[in-house]
Design a protein around this motif. Structure first.
Motif, short mmCIF file in Angstrom:
data_model
loop_
_atom_site.label_atom_id
_atom_site.label_comp_id
_atom_site.label_asym_id
_atom_site.label_seq_id
_atom_site.Cartn_x
_atom_site.Cartn_y
_atom_site.Cartn_z
N ILE A 36 35.75 36.93 41.77
CA ILE A 36 35.15 36.52 40.50
C ILE A 36 33.93 35.64 40.77
O ILE A 36 32.86 35.85 40.18
N ILE A 50 40.05 29.75 35.44
CA ILE A 50 40.00 30.75 36.50
C ILE A 50 41.36 31.42 36.69
O ILE A 50 41.42 32.62 36.95
N LEU A 60 41.88 39.92 34.84
CA LEU A 60 41.07 40.89 35.57
C LEU A 60 41.79 41.48 36.78
O LEU A 60 41.31 42.46 37.36
N THR A 68 43.55 32.13 34.46
CA THR A 68 43.68 33.14 33.41
C THR A 68 42.81 34.34 33.72
O THR A 68 43.23 35.49 33.52
N LEU A 69 41.59 34.11 34.23
CA LEU A 69 40.72 35.23 34.60
C LEU A 69 41.35 36.08 35.69
O LEU A 69 41.28 37.31 35.65
N VAL A 90 34.21 37.19 28.49
CA VAL A 90 35.02 37.95 29.44
C VAL A 90 35.29 39.35 28.89
O VAL A 90 35.15 40.35 29.60
N TRP A 136 35.56 29.73 30.75
CA TRP A 136 34.77 30.84 30.21
C TRP A 136 35.23 31.12 28.80
O TRP A 136 36.42 31.00 28.49
#
Length: 68
Positions: free
Chosen positions: A28, A14, A21, A16-17, A54, A49
């Protein structure tokens, strides 16, 4: 220490997301609940993920933007 380049099958967390993003964790997870973002793979207590999934979401959003 051996560092490899990310591949499409690289699993990201998360944090990294959030970086990729530029969105909050909460937004998210809201997108996951609304089925506009893929569900994570669960590894113990961790959520991960596939980077390819992604990137597919980013590509889809770009395509939708370009179509309008």
């Amino acid at each position: 220490m051996h560092i490899t380049s990310p591949t499409p099958d690289t699993l990201v967390g998360i944090a990294t997301l959030v970086d990729i993003l530029q969105r909050s964790r909460a937004s998210i997870y809201t997108d996951i609940k609304n089925k506009t973002f893929p569900k994570p793979l669960k590894l113990g207590n961790s959520s991960r993920w596939r980077l390819s999934e992604v990137m597919a979401v980013i590509d889809r959003l770009s395509d939708e933007r370009d179509a309008s």
